[in-house]
Design a protein around this motif. Structure first.
Motif, PDB file in Angstrom:
ATOM      1  N   SER A  82     -70.028  53.569 -27.615  1.00 14.48           N
ATOM      2  CA  SER A  82     -71.415  53.727 -27.840  1.00 14.48           C
ATOM      3  C   SER A  82     -72.027  53.695 -29.342  1.00 14.48           C
ATOM      4  CB  SER A  82     -71.883  55.071 -26.996  1.00 14.48           C
ATOM      5  OG  SER A  82     -71.614  55.045 -25.699  1.00 14.48           O
ATOM      6  N   GLU A 108     -73.426  53.271 -23.528  1.00 11.58           N
ATOM      7  CA  GLU A 108     -73.891  51.778 -23.929  1.00 11.58           C
ATOM      8  C   GLU A 108     -73.040  51.145 -24.848  1.00 11.58           C
ATOM      9  OE1 GLU A 108     -74.949  52.251 -27.354  1.00 11.58           O
ATOM     10  OE2 GLU A 108     -75.159  54.660 -27.181  1.00 11.58           O
ATOM     11  N   THR A 127     -81.155  56.591 -27.522  1.00 11.52           N
ATOM     12  CA  THR A 127     -80.871  57.170 -26.080  1.00 11.52           C
ATOM     13  C   THR A 127     -80.994  58.811 -26.167  1.00 11.52           C
ATOM     14  OG1 THR A 127     -78.441  57.314 -26.677  1.00 11.52           O
ATOM     15  CG2 THR A 127     -79.227  55.335 -26.031  1.00 11.52           C
ATOM     16  N   VAL A 181     -81.437  53.417 -20.965  1.00 12.61           N
ATOM     17  CA  VAL A 181     -80.560  52.382 -21.249  1.00 12.61           C
ATOM     18  C   VAL A 181     -80.767  51.199 -19.769  1.00 12.61           C
ATOM     19  CG1 VAL A 181     -78.891  53.293 -22.382  1.00 12.61           C
ATOM     20  CG2 VAL A 181     -78.498  53.337 -20.005  1.00 12.61           C
TER      21      VAL A 181
END
Length: 218
Positions: A92, A104, A166, A186
């Protein structure tokens, strides 16, 4: 109610009828209830059992009627903590957000590798949802601008309120099925290949496969 939906799939009372049908099915003995949850291991994603039903798939333009069997879907995005527990790494960009934040920087193939390891760990058969399953779960029996509300801020982290980062999963309001962050935070992979329209799309809720070059995000 089902007869009405079958006869008037785009009728003026379609959304209300679908909401009523979902309510009826949820009251039937032995039928799955929205917000019934499953967790196959301590590190596994928590799943919500989504009741069977029908809906008109498509946000704009051409739509088509889809009838789905019951399935289970992650209550939130896969979190960084869940990803680390299964994969042993954290790709991420927003890793400082913490274990409760969504993972992510994940490709579709990365998602498949995660699923394969999850299946080995649990002995179950996880998979990505189809686009039809995702959209049906998002609407949860009603038509709203976002997944769970007409008010974007109540259900979603987005360009206007996220501070370009996020945020931890499940901080916003859930939709009627008890699912979080289906709008905002996301993008989420589904199992389908990309198609320009719904001509020839499956009507049973299964993933629509193609050449696999382009995959679908929601």
């Amino acid at each position: 109610v089902q007869a009405y939906l079958d006869k008037y799939p785009s009728g003026s009372h379609d959304a209300a009828a679908l909401e009523k049908l979902t309510s009826i099915r949820n009251d039937e003995p032995g039928s799955p209830k929205a917000e019934t949850t499953i967790r196959d291991c301590p590190d596994c994603p928590e799943l919500v059992v989504i009741p069977a039903g029908s809906f008109d798939m498509g946000e704009t333009g051409l739509t088509h009627r889809v009838t789905l069997k019951s399935f289970a879907l992650g209550k939130t995005e896969v979190t960084q903590g869940q990803w680390k527990a299964i994969m042993g790494n954290n790709p991420s960009n927003f890793s400082s957000c913490g274990d409760n934040c969504p993972v992510e920087q994940i490709s579709w193939n990365d998602a498949q590798a995660f699923i394969q390891k999850l299946n080995t760990k649990t002995g179950k058969q996880y998979r990505l949802p189809s686009e039809a399953e995702w959209e049906y779960a998002c609407h949860a029996g009603v038509r709203q601008a976002y997944c769970g509300s007409d008010d974007q801020d109540s259900v979603a982290w987005h360009d206007g309120n996220s501070d370009n980062s996020t945020h931890p999963a499940a901080e916003k309001q859930a939709n009627a099925f008890g699912l979080y962050d289906m709008s905002g935070n996301v993008w989420e992979w589904v199992g389908d290949s990309y198609h320009a329209d719904y001509k020839g799309a499956p009507t049973d809720g299964s993933a629509w496969q193609g050449d696999g070059v382009n995959r679908v995000l929601r």
